[in-house]
Design a protein around this motif. Sequence first.
Motif, PDB file in Angstrom:
ATOM      1  N   ASN A   3       0.821  -1.195   0.000  1.00 51.61           N
ATOM      2  CA  ASN A   3       0.000   0.000   0.000  1.00 51.61           C
ATOM      3  C   ASN A   3       0.861   1.254   0.000  1.00 51.61           C
ATOM      4  OD1 ASN A   3      -2.459  -1.364   0.037  1.00 51.61           O
ATOM      5  ND2 ASN A   3      -2.434  -1.530   2.250  1.00 51.61           N
ATOM      6  N   PHE A   4       0.248   2.345  -0.374  1.00 52.94           N
ATOM      7  CA  PHE A   4       0.897   3.645  -0.356  1.00 52.94           C
ATOM      8  C   PHE A   4       1.280   3.979   1.084  1.00 52.94           C
ATOM      9  CE2 PHE A   4       0.437   8.309   0.040  1.00 52.94           C
ATOM     10  CZ  PHE A   4       1.462   8.680  -0.802  1.00 52.94           C
ATOM     11  N   LEU A   5       2.493   4.478   1.271  1.00 49.29           N
ATOM     12  CA  LEU A   5       2.975   4.851   2.599  1.00 49.29           C
ATOM     13  C   LEU A   5       2.734   6.343   2.800  1.00 49.29           C
ATOM     14  CD1 LEU A   5       6.353   2.911   2.496  1.00 49.29           C
ATOM     15  CD2 LEU A   5       4.218   2.217   3.597  1.00 49.29           C
ATOM     16  N   ASN A  72       3.060   4.049  -6.483  1.00 46.73           N
ATOM     17  CA  ASN A  72       3.307   4.560  -5.132  1.00 46.73           C
ATOM     18  C   ASN A  72       4.535   5.463  -5.090  1.00 46.73           C
ATOM     19  OD1 ASN A  72       1.070   3.351  -3.963  1.00 46.73           O
ATOM     20  ND2 ASN A  72       2.175   1.477  -3.465  1.00 46.73           N
ATOM     21  N   LYS A  73       5.579   5.083  -5.818  1.00 48.76           N
ATOM     22  CA  LYS A  73       6.782   5.917  -5.848  1.00 48.76           C
ATOM     23  C   LYS A  73       6.499   7.268  -6.508  1.00 48.76           C
ATOM     24  CE  LYS A  73      10.540   2.571  -5.721  1.00 48.76           C
ATOM     25  NZ  LYS A  73      11.718   2.052  -6.460  1.00 48.76           N
ATOM     26  N   LEU A  74       5.732   7.269  -7.595  1.00 49.78           N
ATOM     27  CA  LEU A  74       5.374   8.529  -8.257  1.00 49.78           C
ATOM     28  C   LEU A  74       4.588   9.438  -7.312  1.00 49.78           C
ATOM     29  CD1 LEU A  74       4.344   7.203 -11.788  1.00 49.78           C
ATOM     30  CD2 LEU A  74       6.330   8.629 -11.243  1.00 49.78           C
ATOM     31  N   ASN A  75       3.641   8.864  -6.604  1.00 46.44           N
ATOM     32  CA  ASN A  75       2.844   9.646  -5.663  1.00 46.44           C
ATOM     33  C   ASN A  75       3.686  10.127  -4.487  1.00 46.44           C
ATOM     34  OD1 ASN A  75      -0.242   9.853  -6.244  1.00 46.44           O
ATOM     35  ND2 ASN A  75       0.425   7.871  -7.028  1.00 46.44           N
ATOM     36  N   SER A  97      13.039   4.008  -1.092  1.00 45.85           N
ATOM     37  CA  SER A  97      13.591   2.661  -0.911  1.00 45.85           C
ATOM     38  C   SER A  97      12.702   1.776  -0.046  1.00 45.85           C
ATOM     39  CB  SER A  97      14.992   2.743  -0.310  1.00 45.85           C
ATOM     40  OG  SER A  97      14.951   3.346   0.976  1.00 45.85           O
ATOM     41  N   GLU A  98      11.818   2.390   0.728  1.00 44.89           N
ATOM     42  CA  GLU A  98      10.908   1.576   1.559  1.00 44.89           C
ATOM     43  C   GLU A  98       9.986   0.728   0.695  1.00 44.89           C
ATOM     44  OE1 GLU A  98       9.059   3.162   5.061  1.00 44.89           O
ATOM     45  OE2 GLU A  98      10.552   4.775   5.176  1.00 44.89           O
TER      46      GLU A  98
END
Length: 106
Positions: A3-5, A72-75, A97-98
């Motif tokens: 999921n998105f962090l 998720n990385k883009l967001n 990196s998470e």
Amino acid sequence: MSNFLCSGCGACCLRVGGTYGLPGELNGPCGNLNKQTMACNIYETRPNICRVDEAYSKIKKYIPFLSKKTWNKLNTKMCHVLIDMNKLDKKHKIKLSEYDERTETK
């Protein structure tokens, strides 16, 4: 699927008032943001525009090659921009990196 962090800093909420059908003055804080706690007053019933994971579920049929990890990385990168724009503490930035440390399944 990871999921998105979210660090819960409210950076995204500080610039969306009056847009996407959200209450508040145009490009100001969302009217649902509690400015003292930086928490959403309607979190459980917040609109889809405020739900990163649900947004991915809707767009993946249009962009099938986009993985959830990439989404998720883009967001998260956009969060970093908003944190800087709003001059919030850098501690709120989630390390990209998470996402690499998490297992992604389909």
